[in-house]
Structures are given as structure tokens and as C-alpha cells.
Design an enzyme around this catalytic site. Structure first.
Site, PDB file in Angstrom:
ATOM      1  N   HIS A  27       0.817  -1.220   0.000  1.00 32.26           N
ATOM      2  CA  HIS A  27       0.000   0.000   0.000  1.00 32.26           C
ATOM      3  C   HIS A  27       0.852   1.271   0.000  1.00 32.26           C
ATOM      4  O   HIS A  27       0.345   2.356  -0.276  1.00 32.26           O
ATOM      5  CB  HIS A  27      -0.990   0.013   1.180  1.00 32.26           C
ATOM      6  N   ASP A  59       0.019  -7.699   1.427  1.00 31.84           N
ATOM      7  CA  ASP A  59       0.401  -6.289   1.575  1.00 31.84           C
ATOM      8  C   ASP A  59       1.924  -6.129   1.600  1.00 31.84           C
ATOM      9  O   ASP A  59       2.483  -5.393   2.409  1.00 31.84           O
ATOM     10  CB  ASP A  59      -0.222  -5.674   2.832  1.00 31.84           C
ATOM     11  N   SER A 108       4.530   2.476   8.085  1.00 32.95           N
ATOM     12  CA  SER A 108       4.227   1.307   7.261  1.00 32.95           C
ATOM     13  C   SER A 108       5.430   0.909   6.404  1.00 32.95           C
ATOM     14  O   SER A 108       6.036   1.749   5.738  1.00 32.95           O
ATOM     15  CB  SER A 108       3.037   1.592   6.359  1.00 32.95           C
TER      16      SER A 108
END
Length: 391
Positions: A196, A226, A333
Site C-alpha cells: 500500500h 500487503d 508502514s
């Protein structure tokens, strides 16, 4: 030369004289005066007389050759001229053969290398990788310590050791930008991050802890987990992180998180593993990156049947995550979740944050962060290097 004569009346009984039966040495030839033919006193064995005449030329003898007394004539022989004769030379003991030197061949060299290699610890794999120029990912069990002995669990040491292996990832999208983090896994610039973070990116830039920037390209993505693998262009000599074993992680283990929350490169937080095998659901659609369009919106995910940070959309995937109370924020992230020994045990991927219009009932300490276990990453590396999957 000392001479010795027996005095009259001494040792009348010849069989009671000391050293009886011993041959006597005449100190003069047979033509000596009558006095010389009279019995002589015994020779003191501690002082043997020298030979009466120079011996015939002998072959050279070694240092062990000894002169011994040899009787000439009978005992009590008045004119018995006695003398000494050399015995044959005693042969010198043979010199023992020289010790054979042991050859130092390849086997000895390999054994030495093996010993050295066995005393070196968690940084050995990285050193070998740099020397051989290979791109092998450095992997380790969670019992191996990357940080120096005695510094296990020390947050400052872990941060100093692992920070050079964590980068900031900036992606330019068609409708804005996305900022996240990444973990270097090879010295020539392979970097693991979240899908992402780079999904839908037109260009990607990575910045290392020392401020060096590289253009990066996507190698492969896996939206179901992911995960994404990107490669820094023309990079070399980077410091890869050591990937640990997430199967050995226990609730309560100390962890450290490193990333670039809100673009603040190299931010370090710490905490513990607060739970295992948490189901986290994320969107698999493109353009779901953090801070899209220059805004501050968090990317969407679901946890425990609740939806966080906006609509996850109709296309989602769920994975098992490590839960931690180490503080995570947008920009973390793709960054590193690290154990007490300095090994990477997870890739940070999601965090809880209450909505701006939440009631006081939702207020509380925000200590819910999630990371993709590193064993999931290692199992997916071959597919990512081959281009990954998007289904």
C-alpha cells in the site's frame, strides 16, 4: 704423575687387603730398580693412573669413548708391567630422524577458517556477503544477537545497529504522494516495504539514514500479503538487516520499531509484543497509499470486525499479524519491527487511530500496532523477485 708404594708390613695377608684380587698398575717399566719390584699398594679406583706409554694411533673416537684398565701379567708378578689400552671406540648414537613436518594443505586452511567463522556471531553472514559480493538475504534465528554481547535489549544500541538498514520511501502518485518506510535486505539495494506504500506509484525515491537518496523501481508486489519488493537503482554497499524468526516470538518480548512517521526519518519507538496471530484486513486496490493527495488520511484496514481509517473498499485481504504496543503512526508502514537481539521479526503495516470525531468513550492510550511476521516475508521473497502477484 703420582706413584704409590706399599710400606713394609702393610697388608701382610694379601687376601685381607682392600681391593684384593685387583690388578695393579706398575708406574715404571720392568727394568726398574729392585725397590720397584716390591709389592705395590692398591690403586685408588677413584684416580686411575694414565697409560704407561702413548698408545698407538687410534681411529678417532667419539666423545663417549672411555679408557679402561686392562691387566698385563699375573697377580703379584714382580715384573708385571701393567698398562692401559684403549677399547674400541664406542659408536655414537644415531641421530634421530628429523620430525616430519605436517603439510599445511587446503584441509588445514578450511579448518582454521571454520574455527574463526564459528567465533564471530550474528554479523558473520553480512560480512561474508560483502566479501563475496552475493545478494543473499541475511537470515537468523531469534536466538542470534546482532547487537554486541551484553547489549541485548538496549534500545539505543538496537537503534544504532539497525537504523542504517531502514529507509524512508516516498512515492509519487497520480493524485498525490505516499510516504512510508522500507527495510534493506541486500547490499545492492533490495528493499521490502508494504504494497500500500508503493501501489499506483509513478516514481519512487528512497532515502537512507545518512541522507543518501536513490531512485527505486518496483520489482514485485503481493497485495494479498500487503508486501512489495523494490530496488534502489545503482546502489551498492548498503547495510542489509538481519531477518529473524517470527515463529519464535512470544507475547511480552521486547520490540523496537523504526520508520518515518509523518516523514520524520529514523524515528525509534519501543514496546512489547502484545498479541500474536491477529487478523488484519487491508484493501488490495490501488491508490490506497498513506497521505494520498497530500492529505493526512490514514490508509484503511479492519481489525476485530471494526473498520479503521476510512473505507477499505470491496477488494480486501486478511493476514495474521503480530500486535505491538510500540507507537506506530502514518509513515511507519513498511518499516522494521525488531527483537531484543536486533533481528527483524516483522514489517510494520497498520495501526489503530481514533477518528477525529470520536466520542470520549473511544479515548484512551493508542497502543495498537500490527506487523506482518517476517517468516511470511521470507516465504514470499522468491515470488516477489519473480514479479509477485496482484490477484
Amino acid at each position: 704423575m703420582t706413584e704409590s708404594f706399599r710400606r713394609s708390613g702393610e697388608y701382610e695377608n694379601p687376601y685381607q687387603a682392600p681391593y684384593e684380587g685387583a690388578r695393579q698398575h706398575a708406574s715404571s717399566p720392568a727394568s726398574a730398580s729392585p725397590e720397584a719390584s716390591s709389592p705395590v699398594s692398591p690403586v685408588n679406583p677413584e684416580w686411575p693412573p694414565p697409560p704407561a706409554h702413548r698408545p698407538a694411533a687410534q681411529a678417532p673416537v667419539g666423545p663417549a669413548a672411555v679408557w679402561q684398565t686392562q691387566a698385563v701379567g699375573g697377580a703379584g708378578d714382580g715384573d708385571g708391567g701393567g698398562g692401559t689400552a684403549p677399547l674400541p671406540p664406542v659408536a655414537a648414537e644415531p641421530t634421530p630422524p628429523a620430525r616430519r613436518k605436517r603439510a599445511r594443505g587446503p584441509f588445514a586452511l578450511l579448518a582454521a577458517v571454520a574455527v574463526v567463522a564459528a567465533a564471530i556471531g550474528g554479523g558473520t553472514a553480512y560480512g561474508i556477503q560483502e566479501l563475496t559480493g552475493t545478494n543473499t538475504v541475511v537470515s537468523s534465528s531469534t536466538t542470534t544477537s546482532v547487537v554486541p554481547t551484553g547489549k541485548t535489549g538496549d534500545v539505543a544500541t538496537i537503534a544504532a545497529t539497525v537504523s542504517p538498514s531502514v529507509v524512508e520511501v516516498s512515492a509519487t502518485l497520480s493524485n498525490g504522494t505516499s510516504t512510508g518506510s522500507g527495510v534493506i535486505i541486500t547490499g545492492d539495494g533490495e528493499i521490502v516495504t508494504n504494497n500500500h506504500v508503493v501501489s499506483g506509484a509513478n516514481s519512487i525515491k528512497v532515502t537512507t539514514s545518512d541522507g543518501t537518496s536513490y531512485t527505486a523501481k518496483v520489482v514485485g508486489t503481493d497485495s494479498k500479503k500487503d508486501l512489495a519488493l523494490i530496488k534502489a537503482v545503482n546502489a551498492s554497499g548498503l547495510k542489509p538487516a538481519t531477518l529473524g524468526n517470527s515463529d519464535g516470538v512470544k507475547v511480552g518480548d521486547t520490540v523496537v520499531a523504526i520508520g518515518s512517521p509523518e516523514g520524520l526519518t529514523g524515528t525509534v519507538t519501543s514496546g512489547i509484543v502484545s498479541a500474536l496471530h491477529r487478523d488484519v484486513t487491508v484493501s488490495t486496490g490501488e491508490n490506497q497509499g498513506q497521505q494520498q493527495g497530500g492529505g493526512g488520511g490514514d490508509w484503511p484496514f479492519q481489525f476485530g470486525g471494526r473498520q479503521f481509517n476510512g473505507d477499505t473498499g470491496s477488494s480486501t485481504t486478511t493476514y495474521k499479524a503480530l500486535q505491538t504496543d510500540a507507537s506506530l503512526n502514518p509513515g511507519n508502514s513498511g518499516g522494521a519491527l525488531i527483537d531484543a537481539g536486533g533481528n527483524i521479526i516483522g514489517i510494520n503495516s497498520a495501526m489503530y487511530s481514533a477518528a477525529a470525531n470520536s466520542s470520549s468513550a473511544d479515548a484512551g492510550s493508542v497502543g495498537l500496532g500490527f506487523a506482518i511476521p517476517i517468516n511470511t516475508v521470507k516465504a514470499d521473497l522468491a515470488a516477489l523477485r519473480a514479479g509477485g502477484s496482484t490477484g
